[in-house]
Design a protein around this motif. Structure first.
Motif, short mmCIF file in Angstrom:
data_model
loop_
_atom_site.label_atom_id
_atom_site.label_comp_id
_atom_site.label_asym_id
_atom_site.label_seq_id
_atom_site.Cartn_x
_atom_site.Cartn_y
_atom_site.Cartn_z
N VAL A 6 31.07 26.13 -7.80
CA VAL A 6 30.69 24.76 -7.50
C VAL A 6 31.90 24.05 -6.89
CG1 VAL A 6 29.83 22.57 -8.42
CG2 VAL A 6 29.04 24.75 -9.40
N VAL A 7 31.69 23.49 -5.70
CA VAL A 7 32.74 22.78 -4.98
C VAL A 7 32.24 21.37 -4.67
CG1 VAL A 7 34.12 22.72 -2.87
CG2 VAL A 7 33.58 24.91 -3.94
N TRP A 8 33.05 20.38 -4.96
CA TRP A 8 32.72 18.98 -4.65
C TRP A 8 33.47 18.60 -3.38
CZ3 TRP A 8 30.64 15.22 -8.43
CH2 TRP A 8 30.14 15.83 -9.59
N VAL A 9 32.74 18.13 -2.36
CA VAL A 9 33.41 17.66 -1.15
C VAL A 9 34.19 16.40 -1.49
CG1 VAL A 9 31.70 18.69 0.41
CG2 VAL A 9 31.45 16.30 -0.29
N ARG A 10 35.15 16.09 -0.65
CA ARG A 10 36.05 14.96 -0.93
C ARG A 10 35.29 13.65 -1.15
NH1 ARG A 10 41.06 14.04 -2.84
NH2 ARG A 10 41.68 11.96 -2.23
N SER A 11 34.28 13.38 -0.33
CA SER A 11 33.54 12.12 -0.47
C SER A 11 32.80 12.06 -1.81
CB SER A 11 32.58 11.92 0.69
OG SER A 11 31.68 13.01 0.80
N ALA A 12 32.30 13.18 -2.29
CA ALA A 12 31.64 13.21 -3.60
C ALA A 12 32.66 13.00 -4.71
CB ALA A 12 30.90 14.53 -3.79
N GLN A 13 33.84 13.56 -4.56
CA GLN A 13 34.91 13.32 -5.53
C GLN A 13 35.27 11.84 -5.58
OE1 GLN A 13 38.21 15.81 -4.42
NE2 GLN A 13 37.13 17.70 -4.90
N ASP A 14 35.33 11.22 -4.40
CA ASP A 14 35.65 9.80 -4.33
C ASP A 14 34.56 8.96 -4.99
OD1 ASP A 14 37.96 10.45 -2.97
OD2 ASP A 14 37.17 9.91 -0.99
N GLU A 15 33.29 9.32 -4.75
CA GLU A 15 32.18 8.60 -5.38
C GLU A 15 32.26 8.71 -6.90
OE1 GLU A 15 28.75 8.96 -1.94
OE2 GLU A 15 28.93 10.56 -3.41
N LEU A 16 32.54 9.92 -7.38
CA LEU A 16 32.66 10.14 -8.81
C LEU A 16 33.81 9.32 -9.40
CD1 LEU A 16 31.74 11.63 -11.36
CD2 LEU A 16 33.29 13.50 -10.71
N ALA A 17 34.93 9.28 -8.70
CA ALA A 17 36.07 8.50 -9.17
C ALA A 17 35.72 7.01 -9.26
CB ALA A 17 37.27 8.71 -8.25
N GLU A 18 35.01 6.50 -8.25
CA GLU A 18 34.60 5.10 -8.28
C GLU A 18 33.67 4.80 -9.46
OE1 GLU A 18 32.98 2.90 -4.92
OE2 GLU A 18 34.30 4.10 -3.63
N LEU A 19 32.72 5.70 -9.67
CA LEU A 19 31.79 5.53 -10.79
C LEU A 19 32.54 5.57 -12.12
CD1 LEU A 19 28.89 7.74 -9.46
CD2 LEU A 19 28.83 5.27 -9.79
N TRP A 20 33.50 6.48 -12.24
CA TRP A 20 34.27 6.61 -13.47
C TRP A 20 35.10 5.35 -13.72
CZ3 TRP A 20 39.43 6.95 -14.95
CH2 TRP A 20 39.66 7.47 -16.24
N LEU A 21 35.75 4.86 -12.65
CA LEU A 21 36.60 3.67 -12.81
C LEU A 21 35.81 2.43 -13.19
CD1 LEU A 21 39.07 4.19 -9.85
CD2 LEU A 21 39.63 4.25 -12.29
N SER A 22 34.58 2.33 -12.71
CA SER A 22 33.79 1.13 -12.98
C SER A 22 32.89 1.26 -14.21
CB SER A 22 32.94 0.78 -11.76
OG SER A 22 32.00 1.79 -11.51
N ALA A 23 32.89 2.42 -14.84
CA ALA A 23 32.00 2.66 -15.99
C ALA A 23 32.48 1.95 -17.24
CB ALA A 23 31.90 4.16 -16.27
N SER A 24 31.52 1.44 -18.00
CA SER A 24 31.87 0.84 -19.29
C SER A 24 32.19 1.93 -20.32
CB SER A 24 30.74 -0.05 -19.79
OG SER A 24 29.55 0.70 -19.93
N ASP A 25 31.61 3.11 -20.12
CA ASP A 25 31.90 4.25 -20.99
C ASP A 25 32.25 5.44 -20.11
OD1 ASP A 25 32.07 6.32 -22.81
OD2 ASP A 25 30.15 5.88 -23.79
N ARG A 26 33.52 5.63 -19.87
CA ARG A 26 33.98 6.70 -18.98
C ARG A 26 33.66 8.09 -19.51
NH1 ARG A 26 39.69 3.89 -17.19
NH2 ARG A 26 38.74 2.42 -15.71
N ASN A 27 33.56 8.23 -20.83
CA ASN A 27 33.23 9.54 -21.41
C ASN A 27 31.85 10.01 -20.97
OD1 ASN A 27 35.67 9.82 -22.79
ND2 ASN A 27 34.90 8.67 -24.55
N VAL A 28 30.92 9.08 -20.77
CA VAL A 28 29.57 9.44 -20.33
C VAL A 28 29.62 10.02 -18.91
CG1 VAL A 28 27.30 8.50 -19.74
CG2 VAL A 28 28.44 7.79 -21.84
N ILE A 29 30.42 9.41 -18.04
CA ILE A 29 30.55 9.90 -16.67
C ILE A 29 31.23 11.26 -16.66
CG2 ILE A 29 31.55 9.44 -14.39
CD1 ILE A 29 29.24 7.54 -15.17
#
Length: 84
Positions: A6-29
């Motif tokens: 499984v490989v995540w393209v850079r843009s998907a990694q960036d989306e995941l990072a944004e979601l993680w940073l804005s999450a109220s519960d980062r453990n869920v992400i």
């Protein structure tokens, strides 16, 4: 059981990072991203839903991953990850 890389393209990694940073519960992400990796690494042909020719999606609440599969290479490429 067929294993895939499984490989995540850079843009998907960036989306995941944004979601993680804005999450109220980062453990869920973090857990959802791990579940995506684990689910797509084995027998991907029986997982997910077809979106259009060549594109599939997988739900790992609260995330939805959009991905492609190359059976010849045994590779899954995560193209997008969005909140669901």
């Amino acid at each position: 059981m067929t294993r895939y890389t499984v490989v995540w393209v850079r843009s998907a990694q960036d989306e995941l990072a944004e979601l993680w940073l804005s999450a109220s519960d980062r453990n869920v992400i973090t857990a959802a991203a791990r579940a995506i990796d684990e689910e797509l690494s084995e027998d991907v042909s029986i997982k997910g839903s077809d979106l259009s020719e060549g594109l599939q999606s997988l739900f790992a609440p609260p995330l939805k991953a959009i991905f492609t599969v190359s059976d010849d290479d045994r590779m899954v490429e995560v193209l997008r990850v969005i909140p669901h």
